[in-house]
Motif scaffolding. Sequence first.
Motif, PDB file in Angstrom:
ATOM      1  N   CYS A 192      -8.925  63.628  31.150  1.00  0.00           N
ATOM      2  CA  CYS A 192      -7.668  64.303  30.804  1.00  0.00           C
ATOM      3  C   CYS A 192      -6.974  63.642  29.617  1.00  0.00           C
ATOM      4  CB  CYS A 192      -6.736  64.325  32.015  1.00  0.00           C
ATOM      5  SG  CYS A 192      -6.307  62.684  32.653  1.00  0.00           S
ATOM      6  N   GLU A 193      -7.507  62.474  29.179  1.00  0.00           N
ATOM      7  CA  GLU A 193      -6.962  61.713  28.055  1.00  0.00           C
ATOM      8  C   GLU A 193      -5.556  61.182  28.331  1.00  0.00           C
ATOM      9  OE1 GLU A 193      -7.277  64.051  24.528  1.00  0.00           O
ATOM     10  OE2 GLU A 193      -9.464  63.855  24.424  1.00  0.00           O
ATOM     11  N   ASN A 194      -5.175  61.130  29.597  1.00  0.00           N
ATOM     12  CA  ASN A 194      -3.888  60.555  29.975  1.00  0.00           C
ATOM     13  C   ASN A 194      -4.016  59.047  30.148  1.00  0.00           C
ATOM     14  OD1 ASN A 194      -2.284  62.875  30.025  1.00  0.00           O
ATOM     15  ND2 ASN A 194      -2.898  63.388  32.110  1.00  0.00           N
ATOM     16  N   ILE A 195      -2.942  58.349  29.831  1.00  0.00           N
ATOM     17  CA  ILE A 195      -2.834  56.921  30.127  1.00  0.00           C
ATOM     18  C   ILE A 195      -2.157  56.805  31.480  1.00  0.00           C
ATOM     19  CG2 ILE A 195      -1.786  54.746  29.424  1.00  0.00           C
ATOM     20  CD1 ILE A 195      -1.967  55.825  26.521  1.00  0.00           C
ATOM     21  N   VAL A 196      -2.826  56.156  32.433  1.00  0.00           N
ATOM     22  CA  VAL A 196      -2.378  56.153  33.823  1.00  0.00           C
ATOM     23  C   VAL A 196      -2.077  54.728  34.267  1.00  0.00           C
ATOM     24  CG1 VAL A 196      -2.905  56.904  36.166  1.00  0.00           C
ATOM     25  CG2 VAL A 196      -3.887  58.128  34.225  1.00  0.00           C
ATOM     26  N   CYS A 197      -0.851  54.485  34.736  1.00  0.00           N
ATOM     27  CA  CYS A 197      -0.494  53.149  35.218  1.00  0.00           C
ATOM     28  C   CYS A 197      -1.028  52.939  36.623  1.00  0.00           C
ATOM     29  CB  CYS A 197       1.030  52.957  35.175  1.00  0.00           C
ATOM     30  SG  CYS A 197       1.945  53.845  36.459  1.00  0.00           S
ATOM     31  N   THR A 198      -0.814  51.766  37.171  1.00  0.00           N
ATOM     32  CA  THR A 198      -1.382  51.417  38.473  1.00  0.00           C
ATOM     33  C   THR A 198      -0.481  51.763  39.647  1.00  0.00           C
ATOM     34  OG1 THR A 198      -0.523  49.169  38.244  1.00  0.00           O
ATOM     35  CG2 THR A 198      -2.770  49.561  37.507  1.00  0.00           C
ATOM     36  N   LEU A 199       0.662  52.419  39.390  1.00  0.00           N
ATOM     37  CA  LEU A 199       1.520  52.821  40.494  1.00  0.00           C
ATOM     38  C   LEU A 199       0.795  53.832  41.377  1.00  0.00           C
ATOM     39  CD1 LEU A 199       4.972  53.239  38.695  1.00  0.00           C
ATOM     40  CD2 LEU A 199       4.171  51.312  40.062  1.00  0.00           C
ATOM     41  N   GLU A 200       0.959  53.695  42.700  1.00  0.00           N
ATOM     42  CA  GLU A 200       0.235  54.543  43.631  1.00  0.00           C
ATOM     43  C   GLU A 200       0.561  56.015  43.432  1.00  0.00           C
ATOM     44  OE1 GLU A 200      -0.502  54.907  48.462  1.00  0.00           O
ATOM     45  OE2 GLU A 200       0.504  53.156  47.616  1.00  0.00           O
ATOM     46  N   GLU A 201       1.848  56.308  43.134  1.00  0.00           N
ATOM     47  CA  GLU A 201       2.229  57.711  42.968  1.00  0.00           C
ATOM     48  C   GLU A 201       1.597  58.351  41.738  1.00  0.00           C
ATOM     49  OE1 GLU A 201       5.947  55.174  41.921  1.00  0.00           O
ATOM     50  OE2 GLU A 201       4.281  55.138  43.342  1.00  0.00           O
ATOM     51  N   CYS A 202       1.110  57.533  40.820  1.00  0.00           N
ATOM     52  CA  CYS A 202       0.432  58.070  39.635  1.00  0.00           C
ATOM     53  C   CYS A 202      -1.072  58.178  39.859  1.00  0.00           C
ATOM     54  CB  CYS A 202       0.711  57.197  38.412  1.00  0.00           C
ATOM     55  SG  CYS A 202       2.450  57.168  37.923  1.00  0.00           S
ATOM     56  N   GLY A 203      -1.521  57.730  41.032  1.00  0.00           N
ATOM     57  CA  GLY A 203      -2.953  57.782  41.308  1.00  0.00           C
ATOM     58  C   GLY A 203      -3.748  56.792  40.494  1.00  0.00           C
ATOM     59  N   GLY A 204      -3.068  55.807  39.929  1.00  0.00           N
ATOM     60  CA  GLY A 204      -3.735  54.874  39.029  1.00  0.00           C
ATOM     61  C   GLY A 204      -4.283  53.641  39.705  1.00  0.00           C
ATOM     62  N   GLY A 205      -4.334  53.598  41.045  1.00  0.00           N
ATOM     63  CA  GLY A 205      -4.919  52.441  41.714  1.00  0.00           C
ATOM     64  C   GLY A 205      -6.378  52.262  41.341  1.00  0.00           C
ATOM     65  N   PHE A 206      -7.012  53.353  40.911  1.00  0.00           N
ATOM     66  CA  PHE A 206      -8.423  53.289  40.547  1.00  0.00           C
ATOM     67  C   PHE A 206      -8.680  54.011  39.240  1.00  0.00           C
ATOM     68  CE2 PHE A 206      -8.537  53.377  45.231  1.00  0.00           C
ATOM     69  CZ  PHE A 206      -9.087  52.136  45.432  1.00  0.00           C
ATOM     70  N   MET A 207      -9.526  53.439  38.410  1.00  0.00           N
ATOM     71  CA  MET A 207     -10.199  54.165  37.355  1.00  0.00           C
ATOM     72  C   MET A 207     -11.659  54.109  37.786  1.00  0.00           C
ATOM     73  SD  MET A 207      -7.932  55.246  35.216  1.00  0.00           S
ATOM     74  CE  MET A 207      -8.668  55.575  33.627  1.00  0.00           C
ATOM     75  N   LEU A 208     -12.252  55.253  38.073  1.00  0.00           N
ATOM     76  CA  LEU A 208     -13.557  55.302  38.700  1.00  0.00           C
ATOM     77  C   LEU A 208     -14.663  55.555  37.693  1.00  0.00           C
ATOM     78  CD1 LEU A 208     -12.616  57.507  41.787  1.00  0.00           C
ATOM     79  CD2 LEU A 208     -12.617  55.025  41.622  1.00  0.00           C
ATOM     80  N   GLU A 209     -15.830  55.007  37.977  1.00  0.00           N
ATOM     81  CA  GLU A 209     -17.006  55.242  37.138  1.00  0.00           C
ATOM     82  C   GLU A 209     -17.882  56.285  37.788  1.00  0.00           C
ATOM     83  OE1 GLU A 209     -20.872  52.782  35.380  1.00  0.00           O
ATOM     84  OE2 GLU A 209     -19.065  51.702  35.996  1.00  0.00           O
TER      85      GLU A 209
END
Length: 301
Positions: A192-209
């Motif tokens: 999606c080309e979004n920059i995602v922080c690690t806050l849980e509400e942003c779903g950024g706990g994981f960047m998956l391969e």
Amino acid sequence: ITGRGLEPLRGSVVLMRLDLSLVKQHECPDIELFTKSKIKIKKTQPLISEIAVVPILDSIIDADGNSLKYLQLPKHWRVRQGGMIGQFIDTYQNSENQRVYCSVCQLTCQDVLSNFNYRSDRKYGTQRYTCYTCLTHFCYNCEEQDVPYLTFCSGCDKDLCIRCSSPMISCDMCEESYLCVECVKKRECKGCENIVCTLEECGGGFMLECESENCNKIRCIHCMISHECEGCQKEYDCCGECDDDKGKNWDMCEECDIEYCFDCRLKICRLDWERACDGCIRMLGPKLANCYDKLQESERL
């Protein structure tokens, strides 16, 4: 790793920065989040011990003339907010040796800056008013061309100044958190080309391969498609591009409507090839042929 190996640092007066986050620089300190089950998170506690480490920290801040300017505590200590680490934070705050002043406005404000954050959020127990990289002290009111000298990075949980990390980029999901230049490289979803922080509400706990064969694309959890083998219950994550690929290691059979990984589909079919699902056999064909070709090639070598 319990932390007893830090014993040689007891009473140190030369140590300037101590990072106990247990991850590499600019990596997310939430190491409890690294084991996943789809989007749900299985927490695994690191073994570093407060009982072993806190007395060593106490000896450092009690030492006359100590040089400590930045202390990064393990995230799982900070999350608990209290107990032995809470007492240490109180001691650290009140230590005469740890009083700091803003390097920009110190001639006018003369405010003594408290070292640790007391907010009851993810910033609790993080070092304040100090750039992690250059160890220079700044207050949060001072700006340079309307840009704060110091900004908290929600990727690595550290304060960084504009001289060491500029520009800081806001999270595209919450638009409130900021990430440093190095964390942006690891938190930018290629889907999606979004920059995602690690806050849980942003779903950024994981960047998956992506787990498809010959694919290593990194995506945020919003752009990953999760599958579960009905045989072994192993979970697979793949990007949208690979989800349409019929050659991946797992798939839904269009005839029996059962999703198996390759190993489980082969195991089921081998029980009785004559009664096996024709669709499953057709799915196995290309993979088995590829394995045969590789075997023949290895024998020639």
